[in-house]
Design an enzyme around this catalytic site. Structure first.
Site: not given
Ligand code: CP
Ligand code: NVA
Length: 302
Positions: A98, A125, A128, A220, A260, A288
């Site tokens: 990430r 993502h 997701q 989101d 998400c 997930r």
């Molecule tokens: N939806 C998602 O990726 O959640 P986290 O940021 O908790 O991993």
């Molecule tokens: N769009 C959000 C998604 C988190 C899972 C972010 O990037 O923070």
């Protein structure tokens, strides 16, 4: 060997991975297919779902996962991505990352000798989107004649949904304020996928246009990780795009609400909607893990 940095990387495998996810969720695979395998998980940003679902998923498949906070890695002190990729490749069978900057993940994947899976970047993502597709398939039994509308910020989650929707035969619309449209490059690829698959993509700042004939309403956060400095401005711009009962009433009967997570109740979604009967957010979160087990099986199984 391949990588999963974008839904484009699994253009021809999406259906296969989803079928695999269904089988895995139903317990219809061999015991411990990833026995002896290790996944390194690099996190440059916070996570609840991604971290826990990959960790538990690896464990349930018979392997193990190692959590690596970028603050504790030498990479966080400036060790080159090239060296990190080469060294980790000598120890582990796959790398999940990430990252703040999508380009860093592309570079890591270029130099890695083991598969690299994105667990979110500023651009996409993909894990997701696969879990979301699994949730939609489970709920409606089909993608045929279904339309998903993403409401709010044209962000990383929106980008991956734009790519996966046409590949599965779904129409997609995005309701977003001017200036917050999805990534133009991704939108162009998504429109190509839509042409190939006879589906439609609409991007509009008009909620009534975007919500026409919609089966899935998705939103989101207005302030993604990294956008914190723009919080005040964003709250003002996005407030007409809150998914509340009035907005849900514009969707088809039987429409579902997806997010998400993490969510901010009272901002992008009202409490009545996210905690109401149309919401499937916790099934979506659970998926997930099932979707990622399929991804891990697909990429790490010999
Ligand atoms: N939806 C998602 O990726 O959640 P986290 O940021 O908790 O991993
Ligand atoms: N769009 C959000 C998604 C988190 C899972 C972010 O990037 O923070």
């Amino acid at each position: 060997m391949g990588n999963l940095l974008s839904i484009c990387d699994i253009k021809d495998d999406v259906q296969h991975i989803l079928d695999l996810a269904c089988k895995i969720k139903a317990g219809e695979i061999e015991d411990k297919p990833l026995e002896g395998k290790t996944l390194a998980m690099i996190f440059q940003k916070s996570s609840t779902r991604t971290r826990v679902s990959f960790d538990v998923g690896m464990y349930q498949l018979g392997g193990r996962a190692i959590f690596l906070s970028s603050n504790d890695l030498q990479m966080g002190r400036g060790e080159p991505i090239y060296d990190t990729a080469k060294v980790l490749s000598r120890f582990v069978d796959g790398i999940m990352i990430r990252a703040i900057d999508h380009c860093d993940v592309v570079e890591l994947a270029r130099h890695s000798d083991v598969p690299v899976i994105s667990g979110l970047t500023n651009v996409e993502h993909p894990c997701q989107a696969l879990a979301d597709a699994l949730t939609i398939k489970e709920h409606f039994g089909t993608f045929e004649d279904k339309k998903i509308c993403f409401v709010g910020d044209g962000n990383n989650v929106c980008n991956s949904l734009l790519l996966i929707a046409p590949l599965l035969g779904m129409d997609m619309s995005v309701a977003c304020p001017k200036g917050y449209e999805p990534n133009e490059h991704i939108l162009n690829i998504a429109r190509d996928f839509a042409r190939e698959n006879n589906t439609e993509i609409v991007v509009s700042d008009d909620i009534n246009v975007a919500l026409d004939n919609v089966d899935v309403v998705y939103t989101d956060v207005w302030v993604s990780m990294g956008d914190e400095a723009e919080e005040i401005e964003r709250k003002a711009v996005f407030s007409p795009y809150q998914v509340n009962e009035d907005l849900m009433a514009l969707a088809n009967d039987g429409a579902i609400f997806m997010h998400c997570l993490p969510a901010v109740r009272g901002q992008e979604v009202s409490t009545a909607v996210i905690d109401g009967p149309q919401s499937v957010v916790f099934d979506e979160a659970e998926n997930r893990m099932h979707a990622q087990k399929a991804i891990l099986y697909h990429y790490l199984k010999d």
